[in-house]
Design a protein around this motif. Structure first.
Motif, short mmCIF file in Angstrom:
data_model
loop_
_atom_site.label_atom_id
_atom_site.label_comp_id
_atom_site.label_asym_id
_atom_site.label_seq_id
_atom_site.Cartn_x
_atom_site.Cartn_y
_atom_site.Cartn_z
N THR A 77 12.53 -6.32 -68.71
CA THR A 77 12.81 -7.74 -68.49
C THR A 77 13.19 -8.34 -69.83
O THR A 77 12.71 -7.88 -70.87
N SER A 130 11.25 -13.28 -69.14
CA SER A 130 12.16 -13.42 -67.98
C SER A 130 12.99 -14.70 -68.06
O SER A 130 13.32 -15.29 -67.03
N THR A 168 19.29 -8.64 -69.01
CA THR A 168 18.06 -7.95 -69.39
C THR A 168 18.24 -7.25 -70.73
O THR A 168 18.84 -6.18 -70.83
N GLY A 177 19.91 -9.95 -64.80
CA GLY A 177 18.51 -10.15 -65.06
C GLY A 177 17.99 -11.37 -64.31
O GLY A 177 18.73 -12.00 -63.57
N SER A 178 16.72 -11.63 -64.46
CA SER A 178 15.90 -10.96 -65.43
C SER A 178 15.23 -9.68 -64.90
O SER A 178 14.56 -8.99 -65.65
#
Length: 463
Positions: A122, A126, A131, A151-152
């Protein structure tokens, strides 16, 4: 194409497959691909194989713990997992502290006998739609490792995309399971808020959801069955569902009122994304859905979302004091600084926008059963950057206009793969339903996958 979770469970039940074989295959995929894509922060091969052997023994005696017994599974490193550190891509968290409690969804997975392989990558806390982190580096895409996974929850999407476990659980505060699902050609659901309990609570408040991440809609529904349900540690947890999300999954879309919004009235899409999503909507129409091209009628709520999201980022860093500048993602630091400048009045104004949007969408779903849109207006761009090359804004929300609105409203939103561009990169179709309409959006996604085969396509790294 590697067997999916429901195929594995049927194989275990019939004695044709073994949890040990499935776990070894997942571990072999991790060994083969993870050096290229960097999806995992922790892999416990020994523990996974021991759990798989216990599962195998239960299946042999006809006494599985639950419907996910023996399914190889990974967990995003934002969710507490007993015995393993949860470091959230950050160097600020003390790895040596006790780690003696599972998040609710992890506890439910253990109770069903799932084989937990490890934890996935992550960005720091986050906070963004790609990511990468200073702690663990960048996560690549199953279709092209030089491109971002999104992402996350990018590590989870890449893991299921490459067969490094059939199931994963991610989190979604503004699109964080749907963004990587669209970029990687996988399936992810942001459920109705509270359906999957969260503990500890997120600094981003009631924007943040947990969500199942899989290769197929059927697997997604099965995983949702396992990880949804009341948990007293979450004050906002909904009651345990009265029926399985697999019930009625194959009922099709005939007669459903589908609103198709190609751009929400304010988004510019890549032309190939436009074309592939439109073709996907035609598939639903041919299956009997009553499709109407219509926008829901709201303007971009990004400013309100940013007030809430940036305030959460400020809260994350507040606990660490002032001496964190050189240890924090510069983008997170910038976002937190903006969040710290907002007032209580700003926050309440943003909440009012959120409530108005929820009201508008409540009325919208009186007329239409579901809303379908692109999941994203573009495809995956190079790893290691927060926005595409030459982009007009540094904010990740500037290229995710289809996702964060439905975190504000807390509606269920599903992303399913609906094609590949000429460059061989996946595109996602988003299906949004009314609050508590999770079974409905899964049903629409399943109807689409019953007719198409995009979810069965093999990622480039597997070729």
């Amino acid at each position: 194409m590697k067997p999916q979770a429901m195929e594995l469970v049927e194989g275990y039940r019939g004695g044709d497959l073994s949890p040990v074989e499935a776990t070894r295959a997942a571990l072999e995929a991790i060994e083969k691909y993870d050096e290229q894509v960097n999806a995992f922060v922790l892999v416990d091969a020994e523990g996974a194989l021991a759990a798989a052997k216990e599962s195998e023994a239960r299946w042999h005696t006809g006494e599985p713990l639950g419907p996910g017994d023996g399914v190889p599974t990974s967990i995003k490193d934002a969710l507490w997992t007993r015995g393993w550190p949860t470091l959230r891509g950050s160097t600020l968290i003390d790895e040596t502290q006790p780690w003696d409690e599972d998040a609710p969804c992890v506890a439910r997975l253990r109770e069903t006998g799932a084989v937990i392989l490890g934890k996935t990558t992550t960005p720091e806390y986050s906070w963004k739609g790609v990511t990468d982190s200073s702690r663990y580096g960048v996560t690549g895409n199953p279709w092209d490792a030089s491109k971002t996974s999104g992402g996350s929850s990018g590590g989870s999407a890449t893991a299921v995309g490459l067969g490094m476990g059939a199931w994963s659980v991610g989190t979604d505060g503004g699109g964080s399971v749907r963004i990587p699902a669209a970029f990687t050609g996988t399936v992810a659901l942001k459920p109705t808020y509270g359906l999957i309990p969260l503990f500890p609570p997120s600094a981003f408040g009631t924007l943040s959801h947990a969500g199942p991440m899989t290769r197929t809609v059927r697997d997604n529904a099965a995983l949702l069955d396992v990880i949804s349900g009341f948990d007293a540690r979450d004050w906002s947890a909904l009651p345990t569902p009265a029926r399985s999300f697999l019930d009625g999954l194959d009922d099709g879309v005939a007669g459903l009122r589908v609103a198709y919004s190609p751009n929400l009235g304010f988004v510019d899409n890549d032309p190939e994304v436009d074309a592939l999503v439109r073709t996907a909507v035609e598939v639903l129409a041919e299956a009997g859905a009553e499709v109407t091209e219509v926008d829901p009628g709201f303007s971009d709520p990004v400013e309100a979302f940013n007030v809430l999201w940036f305030s959460g980022a400020a809260k994350v860093l507040q606990a660490y004091g002032d001496a964190v500048d050189d240890r924090v993602d510069p983008g997170l630091r910038r976002t937190a600084a903006a969040g710290a400048a907002y007032t209580a009045s700003d926050y309440l104004d943003a909440t009012a926008v959120r409530m108005e949007l929820g009201l508008l969408m409540g009325w919208f779903h009186q007329r239409y059963d579901v809303l379908v849109t692109p999941t994203l207006p573009l495809t995956a761009f190079p790893v290691g950057q927060d926005v595409p090359d030459g982009w007009f804004s540094p904010e990740w929300t500037s290229w995710t206009p289809y996702t964060y609105a439905f975190n504000l409203t807390q509606q269920p939103a599903l992303s399913v793969p609906c094609g590949l561009t000429s460059a061989g990169l996946p595109v996602g179709l988003q299906v949004v339903g009314p609050r508590h309409g999770d079974a409905l959006v899964l049903r629409v996604g399943q109807a689409y996958q019953a007719i198409t085969d995009w979810h069965l396509r093999t990622p480039t790294l597997e070729v």
